[in-house]
Design a protein around this motif. Structure first.
Motif, PDB file in Angstrom:
ATOM      1  N   ARG A  53       5.910   4.151  -8.787  1.00  0.00           N
ATOM      2  CA  ARG A  53       5.718   5.527  -8.293  1.00  0.00           C
ATOM      3  C   ARG A  53       4.393   6.059  -8.825  1.00  0.00           C
ATOM      4  NH1 ARG A  53      10.772   5.631 -10.457  1.00  0.00           N
ATOM      5  NH2 ARG A  53      12.413   5.253  -8.930  1.00  0.00           N
ATOM      6  N   PHE A  54       3.661   6.730  -7.946  1.00  0.00           N
ATOM      7  CA  PHE A  54       2.484   7.478  -8.381  1.00  0.00           C
ATOM      8  C   PHE A  54       2.840   8.945  -8.183  1.00  0.00           C
ATOM      9  CE2 PHE A  54       0.390   3.481  -6.808  1.00  0.00           C
ATOM     10  CZ  PHE A  54      -0.083   3.052  -8.044  1.00  0.00           C
ATOM     11  N   GLY A  55       3.226   9.616  -9.232  1.00  0.00           N
ATOM     12  CA  GLY A  55       3.709  10.990  -9.081  1.00  0.00           C
ATOM     13  C   GLY A  55       4.933  10.976  -8.183  1.00  0.00           C
ATOM     14  N   GLY A  56       4.883  11.755  -7.104  1.00  0.00           N
ATOM     15  CA  GLY A  56       6.033  11.808  -6.195  1.00  0.00           C
ATOM     16  C   GLY A  56       6.012  10.704  -5.153  1.00  0.00           C
ATOM     17  N   LEU A  57       4.928   9.905  -5.108  1.00  0.00           N
ATOM     18  CA  LEU A  57       4.810   8.904  -4.044  1.00  0.00           C
ATOM     19  C   LEU A  57       5.363   7.547  -4.500  1.00  0.00           C
ATOM     20  CD1 LEU A  57       2.200   8.533  -1.470  1.00  0.00           C
ATOM     21  CD2 LEU A  57       2.411   6.543  -2.942  1.00  0.00           C
ATOM     22  N   VAL A  58       6.254   7.005  -3.696  1.00  0.00           N
ATOM     23  CA  VAL A  58       6.802   5.675  -4.035  1.00  0.00           C
ATOM     24  C   VAL A  58       5.926   4.634  -3.341  1.00  0.00           C
ATOM     25  CG1 VAL A  58       8.835   4.192  -4.008  1.00  0.00           C
ATOM     26  CG2 VAL A  58       9.104   6.672  -4.170  1.00  0.00           C
ATOM     27  N   ALA A  59       5.053   3.985  -4.114  1.00  0.00           N
ATOM     28  CA  ALA A  59       4.119   3.013  -3.531  1.00  0.00           C
ATOM     29  C   ALA A  59       4.805   1.675  -3.294  1.00  0.00           C
ATOM     30  CB  ALA A  59       2.906   2.835  -4.439  1.00  0.00           C
ATOM     31  N   LEU A  60       5.730   1.309  -4.179  1.00  0.00           N
ATOM     32  CA  LEU A  60       6.535   0.091  -3.991  1.00  0.00           C
ATOM     33  C   LEU A  60       7.981   0.460  -4.266  1.00  0.00           C
ATOM     34  CD1 LEU A  60       4.456  -2.662  -5.860  1.00  0.00           C
ATOM     35  CD2 LEU A  60       4.583  -2.276  -3.380  1.00  0.00           C
ATOM     36  N   PRO A  78       0.621  -2.963   7.023  1.00  0.00           N
ATOM     37  CA  PRO A  78      -0.385  -2.007   7.499  1.00  0.00           C
ATOM     38  C   PRO A  78      -1.042  -1.260   6.339  1.00  0.00           C
ATOM     39  CG  PRO A  78       1.796  -1.570   8.465  1.00  0.00           C
ATOM     40  CD  PRO A  78       1.980  -2.605   7.419  1.00  0.00           C
ATOM     41  N   ASN A  79      -2.053  -0.464   6.646  1.00  0.00           N
ATOM     42  CA  ASN A  79      -2.738   0.333   5.613  1.00  0.00           C
ATOM     43  C   ASN A  79      -1.733   1.176   4.845  1.00  0.00           C
ATOM     44  OD1 ASN A  79      -5.274  -0.546   6.261  1.00  0.00           O
ATOM     45  ND2 ASN A  79      -5.641   1.084   7.747  1.00  0.00           N
ATOM     46  N   GLY A  80      -1.905   1.189   3.523  1.00  0.00           N
ATOM     47  CA  GLY A  80      -1.057   2.024   2.683  1.00  0.00           C
ATOM     48  C   GLY A  80       0.339   1.456   2.467  1.00  0.00           C
ATOM     49  N   ALA A  81       0.563   0.199   2.882  1.00  0.00           N
ATOM     50  CA  ALA A  81       1.909  -0.397   2.775  1.00  0.00           C
ATOM     51  C   ALA A  81       2.296  -0.716   1.328  1.00  0.00           C
ATOM     52  CB  ALA A  81       1.981  -1.670   3.611  1.00  0.00           C
ATOM     53  N   GLY A  82       1.289  -0.860   0.463  1.00  0.00           N
ATOM     54  CA  GLY A  82       1.582  -1.170  -0.939  1.00  0.00           C
ATOM     55  C   GLY A  82       1.061  -2.523  -1.390  1.00  0.00           C
ATOM     56  N   LYS A  83       0.234  -3.164  -0.567  1.00  0.00           N
ATOM     57  CA  LYS A  83      -0.250  -4.515  -0.885  1.00  0.00           C
ATOM     58  C   LYS A  83      -1.069  -4.540  -2.174  1.00  0.00           C
ATOM     59  CE  LYS A  83      -2.507  -4.799   3.022  1.00  0.00           C
ATOM     60  NZ  LYS A  83      -2.207  -3.458   3.577  1.00  0.00           N
ATOM     61  N   THR A  84      -2.042  -3.627  -2.259  1.00  0.00           N
ATOM     62  CA  THR A  84      -2.906  -3.614  -3.450  1.00  0.00           C
ATOM     63  C   THR A  84      -2.097  -3.254  -4.690  1.00  0.00           C
ATOM     64  OG1 THR A  84      -4.763  -2.969  -2.062  1.00  0.00           O
ATOM     65  CG2 THR A  84      -5.012  -2.612  -4.424  1.00  0.00           C
ATOM     66  N   THR A  85      -1.185  -2.317  -4.532  1.00  0.00           N
ATOM     67  CA  THR A  85      -0.355  -1.951  -5.683  1.00  0.00           C
ATOM     68  C   THR A  85       0.453  -3.167  -6.140  1.00  0.00           C
ATOM     69  OG1 THR A  85      -0.197   0.290  -4.801  1.00  0.00           O
ATOM     70  CG2 THR A  85       1.401  -0.325  -6.496  1.00  0.00           C
ATOM     71  N   PHE A  86       0.993  -3.916  -5.178  1.00  0.00           N
ATOM     72  CA  PHE A  86       1.765  -5.104  -5.556  1.00  0.00           C
ATOM     73  C   PHE A  86       0.866  -6.115  -6.263  1.00  0.00           C
ATOM     74  CE2 PHE A  86       3.547  -9.307  -4.838  1.00  0.00           C
ATOM     75  CZ  PHE A  86       4.778  -9.124  -5.443  1.00  0.00           C
ATOM     76  N   ASP A 248      -4.018 -10.116   2.306  1.00  0.00           N
ATOM     77  CA  ASP A 248      -5.166  -9.969   3.208  1.00  0.00           C
ATOM     78  C   ASP A 248      -4.753  -9.300   4.512  1.00  0.00           C
ATOM     79  OD1 ASP A 248      -8.086 -11.615   2.926  1.00  0.00           O
ATOM     80  OD2 ASP A 248      -7.660 -10.630   4.830  1.00  0.00           O
ATOM     81  N   HIS A 249      -5.745  -8.650   5.120  1.00  0.00           N
ATOM     82  CA  HIS A 249      -5.522  -7.995   6.407  1.00  0.00           C
ATOM     83  C   HIS A 249      -5.687  -8.951   7.582  1.00  0.00           C
ATOM     84  CE1 HIS A 249      -6.554  -4.114   4.386  1.00  0.00           C
ATOM     85  NE2 HIS A 249      -5.634  -3.710   5.216  1.00  0.00           N
ATOM     86  N   HIS A 250      -6.451 -10.038   7.362  1.00  0.00           N
ATOM     87  CA  HIS A 250      -6.843 -10.871   8.497  1.00  0.00           C
ATOM     88  C   HIS A 250      -5.702 -11.772   8.928  1.00  0.00           C
ATOM     89  CE1 HIS A 250     -10.660  -9.534   6.854  1.00  0.00           C
ATOM     90  NE2 HIS A 250     -11.114  -9.671   8.077  1.00  0.00           N
TER      91      HIS A 250
HETATM   92  N1  LIG Z   1      -3.588   5.139  -8.213  1.00  0.00           N
HETATM   93  C1  LIG Z   1      -2.916   5.732  -7.229  1.00  0.00           C
HETATM   94  N2  LIG Z   1      -2.518   7.018  -7.344  1.00  0.00           N
HETATM   95  C2  LIG Z   1      -1.827   7.626  -6.361  1.00  0.00           C
HETATM   96  N3  LIG Z   1      -1.461   7.015  -5.211  1.00  0.00           N
HETATM   97  C3  LIG Z   1      -1.832   5.737  -5.052  1.00  0.00           C
HETATM   98  C4  LIG Z   1      -2.585   5.034  -6.032  1.00  0.00           C
HETATM   99  N4  LIG Z   1      -2.800   3.766  -5.589  1.00  0.00           N
HETATM  100  C5  LIG Z   1      -2.234   3.705  -4.378  1.00  0.00           C
HETATM  101  N5  LIG Z   1      -1.654   4.868  -4.051  1.00  0.00           N
HETATM  102  C6  LIG Z   1      -0.895   5.164  -2.836  1.00  0.00           C
HETATM  103  O1  LIG Z   1       0.136   4.187  -2.770  1.00  0.00           O
HETATM  104  C7  LIG Z   1       0.345   3.753  -1.430  1.00  0.00           C
HETATM  105  C8  LIG Z   1       0.121   2.253  -1.335  1.00  0.00           C
HETATM  106  O2  LIG Z   1      -1.254   2.025  -1.529  1.00  0.00           O
HETATM  107  P1  LIG Z   1      -1.894   0.567  -1.574  1.00  0.00           P
HETATM  108  O3  LIG Z   1      -3.350   0.722  -1.837  1.00  0.00           O
HETATM  109  O4  LIG Z   1      -1.115  -0.284  -2.495  1.00  0.00           O
HETATM  110  O5  LIG Z   1      -1.637   0.078  -0.071  1.00  0.00           O
HETATM  111  P2  LIG Z   1      -2.355  -1.105   0.708  1.00  0.00           P
HETATM  112  O6  LIG Z   1      -1.293  -1.770   1.519  1.00  0.00           O
HETATM  113  O7  LIG Z   1      -3.113  -1.958  -0.227  1.00  0.00           O
HETATM  114  O8  LIG Z   1      -3.337  -0.291   1.635  1.00  0.00           O
HETATM  115  P3  LIG Z   1      -4.748  -0.767   2.264  1.00  0.00           P
HETATM  116  O9  LIG Z   1      -4.435  -1.872   3.198  1.00  0.00           O
HETATM  117  O10 LIG Z   1      -5.190   0.473   2.978  1.00  0.00           O
HETATM  118  O11 LIG Z   1      -5.628  -1.158   1.129  1.00  0.00           O
HETATM  119  C9  LIG Z   1      -0.632   4.558  -0.567  1.00  0.00           C
HETATM  120  O12 LIG Z   1       0.053   5.682  -0.058  1.00  0.00           O
HETATM  121  C10 LIG Z   1      -1.711   4.983  -1.552  1.00  0.00           C
HETATM  122  O13 LIG Z   1      -2.315   6.199  -1.149  1.00  0.00           O
END
Ligand SMILES: Nc1ncnc2c1ncn2[C@@H]1O[C@H](COP(=O)(O)OP(=O)(O)OP(=O)(O)O)[C@@H](O)[C@H]1O
Length: 296
Positions: A53-60, A78-86, A248-250
């Motif tokens: 969780r990032f504050g109120g947002l559940v990233a994963l 898709p964008n914002g799905a949580g890939k980078t966070t994972f 990856d996106h590709h």
């Molecule tokens: N450090 C952070 N603080 C607050 N919110 C974050 C942070 N990092 C990511 N998020 C939010 O968490 C969610 C998942 O983000 P993440 O970057 O993991 O997705 P992604 O699948 O990698 O997206 P993209 O393909 O656009 O890179 C998004 O809503 C993003 O805005």
């Protein structure tokens, strides 16, 4: 999620995949397991119920993934799905609120990035992270550093064993540079090289660590079709000696090199399976079509 008909997959047309040949049919015996039981070997690396969780947002949200030895496991969404966070959880950059990482069957309670090399895990990052003041060869040698046997004092006093150590690291770095085709740039500085070459250098640095698990974050970004095809071949060849987790996106790359794919959407796993399975999964199609609708 409502079932949808056979509309065209946004992930591209179905085509025969070479990994389908690996499916093994167990003989019917009295000991044959229930169809739902996986007969996979123990995973090399796994995430179990990871929530961030990032504050109120559940990233994963309760994300699980198991990477088997010698497979390429893709993470898409898709964008914002949580890939980078994972990816950042797997590298120890982000500590999950709940959930457990597993390495070789043991839980890793609080993974830190500095632990990775010693565990046998290497990564490449979107930002590459090459040292501008070092040559390509020196950058790649940094990756091999976990094999250094002598300490600071031996190097300071130029003891013979420090020289032998240095030679070994140089040889290891040279082999990694050859493998990705950047040996001709060994004496150059990264800033003087085109982006695709710098990406290869970053990969060589990861390979110089001789990892058991290689984590690749957006390895195809910024690459043209030829470089991407070569990257795909290289990643497939790496499975001879390591496991790869690829974010990856590709779709062309992901679909052609991965053995299994985990699909995230809004931080949740919406599908997991072979490329052919996820490509035709209605939840995956919905996630990507939803993205198209969101972004026009
Ligand atoms: N450090 C952070 N603080 C607050 N919110 C974050 C942070 N990092 C990511 N998020 C939010 O968490 C969610 C998942 O983000 P993440 O970057 O993991 O997705 P992604 O699948 O990698 O997206 P993209 O393909 O656009 O890179 C998004 O809503 C993003 O805005």
């Amino acid at each position: 999620m409502a079932a949808i008909g056979r509309r065209a997959s946004p992930l591209g047309p179905s085509k025969p995949q070479r990994w389908e040949a690996r499916v093994v049919t167990l003989p019917e015996t009295s000991e044959t397991r229930l169809p739902s039981a996986r007969s996979d070997p123990a995973p090399l690396f796994a995430a179990d119920g990871v929530t961030v969780r990032f504050g109120g947002l559940v990233a994963l949200d309760d994300v699980s993934l198991a990477a088997q030895p010698h497979e390429v496991h893709g993470v898409i969404g898709p964008n914002g799905a949580g890939k980078t966070t994972f990816f950042n959880v797997c590298c120890g950059f982000v500590r999950p609120d709940t959930g457990t990482l597993w390495w070789r069957g043991e839980p890793v309670p609080a993974l830190r990035p500095a632990q990775l090399a010693g565990m046998g895990i290497a990564r490449t990052l979107q930002g590459l992270g090459l040292f501008a003041g070092l040559t390509v060869a020196e950058n790649v040698m940094v990756g091999a550093d976990r094999f250094r046997r002598t300490g600071f004092a031996s190097a300071l006093f130029a003891l013979p064993r420090a020289g032998a150590d240095e030679r070994r690291l140089r040889e290891r770095a040279a082999a990694a540079m050859r493998e990705v085709g950047v040996e001709d740039y060994a004496a150059r500085h990264p800033g003087s090289l085109p982006y695709p070459v710098r990406k290869r250098v970053a990969l060589a640095r990861a390979l110089a660590a001789d990892p058991e698990l290689l984590l690749l974050d957006e390895p195809a970004s910024g690459l043209g079709a030829d470089d991407m095809a070569e990257l795909g071949e290289l990643v497939r060849a790496l499975t001879e000696r390591m496991t790869v987790i690829l974010v990856d996106h590709h779709m062309d790359l992901v679909m052609s090199v991965c053995d299994r794919i985990t699909v995230l959407d809004f931080g949740r796993v919406v599908a997991e399976g072979s490329p052919a399975q996820v490509r035709d999964d209605p939840a995956v199609i919905d996630a990507y079509l939803g993205e198209e609708a969101r972004h026009g």
